[in-house]
Design a protein around this motif. Structure first.
Motif, PDB file in Angstrom:
ATOM      1  N   THR A 162       4.862  -0.617  -0.498  1.00 38.28           N
ATOM      2  CA  THR A 162       4.270   0.282   0.455  1.00 38.28           C
ATOM      3  C   THR A 162       3.932   0.233   1.161  1.00 38.28           C
ATOM      4  OG1 THR A 162       2.312   0.123  -2.260  1.00 38.28           O
ATOM      5  CG2 THR A 162       1.947   0.481  -0.019  1.00 38.28           C
ATOM      6  N   VAL A 163       4.277   1.637   2.854  1.00 42.64           N
ATOM      7  CA  VAL A 163       4.547   1.286   3.462  1.00 42.64           C
ATOM      8  C   VAL A 163       2.708   1.530   4.183  1.00 42.64           C
ATOM      9  CG1 VAL A 163       4.939   3.070   5.241  1.00 42.64           C
ATOM     10  CG2 VAL A 163       6.878   2.450   3.436  1.00 42.64           C
ATOM     11  N   THR A 164       2.183   0.785   4.479  1.00 38.67           N
ATOM     12  CA  THR A 164       0.831   1.226   4.631  1.00 38.67           C
ATOM     13  C   THR A 164       0.331   1.048   7.039  1.00 38.67           C
ATOM     14  OG1 THR A 164      -1.938   0.738   4.348  1.00 38.67           O
ATOM     15  CG2 THR A 164      -0.017  -1.226   5.073  1.00 38.67           C
ATOM     16  N   PHE A 165      -0.511   1.832   7.446  1.00 35.32           N
ATOM     17  CA  PHE A 165      -0.469   2.420   8.485  1.00 35.32           C
ATOM     18  C   PHE A 165      -1.714   2.075   9.312  1.00 35.32           C
ATOM     19  CE2 PHE A 165       1.226   6.375   6.226  1.00 35.32           C
ATOM     20  CZ  PHE A 165       2.203   5.971   6.050  1.00 35.32           C
ATOM     21  N   GLY A 166      -1.730   1.681  10.099  1.00 42.84           N
ATOM     22  CA  GLY A 166      -2.688   0.363  11.445  1.00 42.84           C
ATOM     23  C   GLY A 166      -3.197  -0.944  11.110  1.00 42.84           C
ATOM     24  N   THR A 167      -3.515  -0.915   9.577  1.00 38.44           N
ATOM     25  CA  THR A 167      -3.867  -1.704   9.021  1.00 38.44           C
ATOM     26  C   THR A 167      -3.991  -2.216   8.086  1.00 38.44           C
ATOM     27  OG1 THR A 167      -6.167  -3.246   9.020  1.00 38.44           O
ATOM     28  CG2 THR A 167      -6.429  -0.706   8.754  1.00 38.44           C
ATOM     29  N   HIS A 168      -3.524  -3.288   6.977  1.00 37.00           N
ATOM     30  CA  HIS A 168      -4.078  -3.427   5.386  1.00 37.00           C
ATOM     31  C   HIS A 168      -5.230  -2.633   4.566  1.00 37.00           C
ATOM     32  CE1 HIS A 168      -0.627  -6.619   6.001  1.00 37.00           C
ATOM     33  NE2 HIS A 168      -0.290  -6.093   4.863  1.00 37.00           N
ATOM     34  N   LYS A 169      -4.990  -2.209   3.694  1.00 32.71           N
ATOM     35  CA  LYS A 169      -6.569  -1.902   3.137  1.00 32.71           C
ATOM     36  C   LYS A 169      -6.969  -3.090   1.816  1.00 32.71           C
ATOM     37  CE  LYS A 169      -5.092   2.015   4.822  1.00 32.71           C
ATOM     38  NZ  LYS A 169      -3.788   2.129   5.899  1.00 32.71           N
ATOM     39  N   PRO A 170      -8.080  -3.239   1.293  1.00 30.44           N
ATOM     40  CA  PRO A 170      -8.432  -3.994   0.189  1.00 30.44           C
ATOM     41  C   PRO A 170      -7.508  -4.613  -0.703  1.00 30.44           C
ATOM     42  CG  PRO A 170     -10.666  -3.727   1.891  1.00 30.44           C
ATOM     43  CD  PRO A 170      -9.536  -2.563   2.555  1.00 30.44           C
ATOM     44  N   GLY A 171      -7.178  -3.080  -1.724  1.00 34.54           N
ATOM     45  CA  GLY A 171      -6.305  -2.655  -2.040  1.00 34.54           C
ATOM     46  C   GLY A 171      -5.082  -3.616  -2.697  1.00 34.54           C
TER      47      GLY A 171
END
Length: 480
Positions: free
Chosen positions: A178-187
């Motif tokens: 998973t490539v996530t942007f800006g910050t991690h999300k809780p999930g």
């Protein structure tokens, strides 16, 4: 420290940043990071076959712009459009100009054939605002991607999982990366959604975020800064004394294991009270054993009560009357009166697994396991105590709200009898050494999980082996 923020906070930060950037610049940053991660995963871009699963909105736009970049590097790129009338216009135009192929999701045979031949599938179906699992038209494509030989990369979050809660309420994409942007999300940090994310790569796109996050995950440096270290003038009493009220005629081993964890947790001494004194002394002669009740055991800076206690409600009640921090585990959770816990003025830490948490909340175990973040917050509020919810990702929540700590240093081999008793003793020792309930719980879980990995090393492990490996975990953190 790794942090995660809610969808609302992320979107507010994105709006603020977009107001300062040229139109489309933020999406290009995200697409560039996504394309780079895909290229790294593929190893060789030229000649590879990539399929983009494209929904409506910006998530699909990120996938399309990244696909255009990869197409220009020689990859064959096919975009499967699940919402052709609502596809991101700019991204679609960019892919077409780069020479990409477009397939409508309604053409099920063509979409399926593209996925079966792919080296990489990019999930751009649903963004971070998705709820309730994948729609019926998207779920079969997710299944095909999972069963294919292709690596699956999710854009920001696997489609079908819920960003804020970590819940999975229907079909969802299972990603390898998973490539996530800006910050991690809780999930991405909390099960069950974490299981769907695979490895996670964070791409910095320049967001300005608040100091207080929704989720925190300690790392080696954070734990090292919190661990109690004796000074030149320390003695066993200044380092803290932890009391262990545990064990029974039926479960003497729980007392031995809780003491084992406590002796390795940083306190200067361990006092044991209970019917398993002979078993404890035989294994750990340095333990201060008392035949009386907890009130007569002598001065302690923290108590652990409940592991293997059976029906010893008197000891649980006596410990809860004390004016020092108390950790309640196992049978103690069943025997503790909620009103008594809420009325305590000294700190309290409850350490249930999912089944015990379900009993305390009056719900099914499946409900707790499917909504771990919600459950730990509800339990902390209901008891007015800090709660450590054990599991594949351990969560620590405080009754007043604030950031929930999450820990995933453990291994599935820790699912063994007595492992929780070791964690209780270890964490109780940290309480006695002066850490608050939130720090003691999260540091204890971190060390316990790391010790489990060292002890198991990919093979079955016993609880005492885990306790014995705490020293190795401690040294690893301090040398980290």
């Amino acid at each position: 420290m790794r942090t995660a923020y809610s969808v609302e906070t992320v979107r507010a930060a994105e709006r603020e940043l977009m107001g300062r950037l040229p139109e489309g610049a933020l999406m290009q940053r995200a697409a560039a990071g996504l394309a780079a991660a895909c290229a790294e995963l593929l190893g060789r871009v030229y000649g590879s076959r990539i399929v983009l699963l494209v929904g409506s909105g910006d998530n699909g736009g990120d996938a399309l712009y990244a696909g255009a970049r990869l197409r220009r590097r020689g990859a064959g790129v096919t975009a499967v459009l699940l919402a052709p009338d609502r596809t991101h216009t700019g991204g679609l135009d960019a892919l077409r100009r780069a020479g990409g192929t477009i397939v409508r999701g309604a053409d099920a045979d063509a979409a399926a054939e593209s996925i079966r031949r792919a080296d990489l599938v990019v999930d751009g179906i649903v963004g971070i605002g998705g709820k309730g699992g994948l729609r019926p038209d998207a779920a079969p494509l997710a299944d095909l991607a999972r069963d294919s030989r292709a690596a699956v990369v999710a854009v920001d979050l696997p489609s079908g999982v819920e960003a804020d809660s970590g819940e999975v309420r229907g079909a969802a994409v299972r990603a390898d990366l998973t490539v996530t942007f800006g910050t991690h999300k809780p999930g991405l940090l909390v099960d069950p959604a974490k299981e769907y994310a695979g490895s996670v790569r964070l791409v910095d796109i320049g967001l300005s975020l608040p100091d207080e996050a929704d989720i925190e995950a300690l790392q080696h440096a954070d734990v090292a800064a919190l661990l109690p270290v004796p000074g030149a003038e320390s003695d066993k009493y200044r380092r803290g004394v932890v009391g262990i009220a545990a064990g029974s005629a039926r479960y003497p081993g729980a007392a031995v294991l809780a003491v084992a964890g406590a002796l390795r947790g940083g306190a200067g001494a361990v006092r044991y009270v209970g019917p398993a004194g002979d078993a404890v002394i035989a294994r750990f002669p340095e333990t201060l054993v008392s035949d009386g009740s907890p009130e007569r055991a002598g001065r302690v800076q923290a108590w652990v009560v409940g592991p293997g206690a059976g029906d010893d409600a008197d000891s649980v009640a006596a410990v809860l009357k004390s004016d020092v921090p108390v950790l309640v585990d196992a049978d103690g959770l069943r025997l503790a009166d909620r009103d008594v816990v809420r009325a305590r003025t000294a700190p309290t830490l409850l350490t249930p697994h999912a089944g015990e948490a379900a009993a305390l909340l009056g719900v099914s175990r499946n409900e707790v396991e499917g909504a771990r973040l919600t459950s730990v917050r509800e339990l902390a509020a209901a008891y007015g105590a800090t709660v450590l919810l054990k599991g594949s990702t351990t969560l620590v929540a405080e009754p007043g709200g604030g950031a929930v700590r999450v820990n995933s240093t453990g291994t599935a081999w820790l699912a063994t009898a007595g492992s929780g008793d070791v964690l209780s003793g270890l964490t109780g020792s940290l309480l006695a050494a002066g850490l608050g309930t939130r720090d003691a719980g999260s540091v204890g879980a971190y060390l316990h999980g790391l010790a489990g990995r060292f002890a198991a090393d990919g093979a079955p492990v016993g609880a005492y082996d885990v306790a014995d490996a705490v020293r190795e975990a401690w040294r690893d953190v301090m040398e980290g």
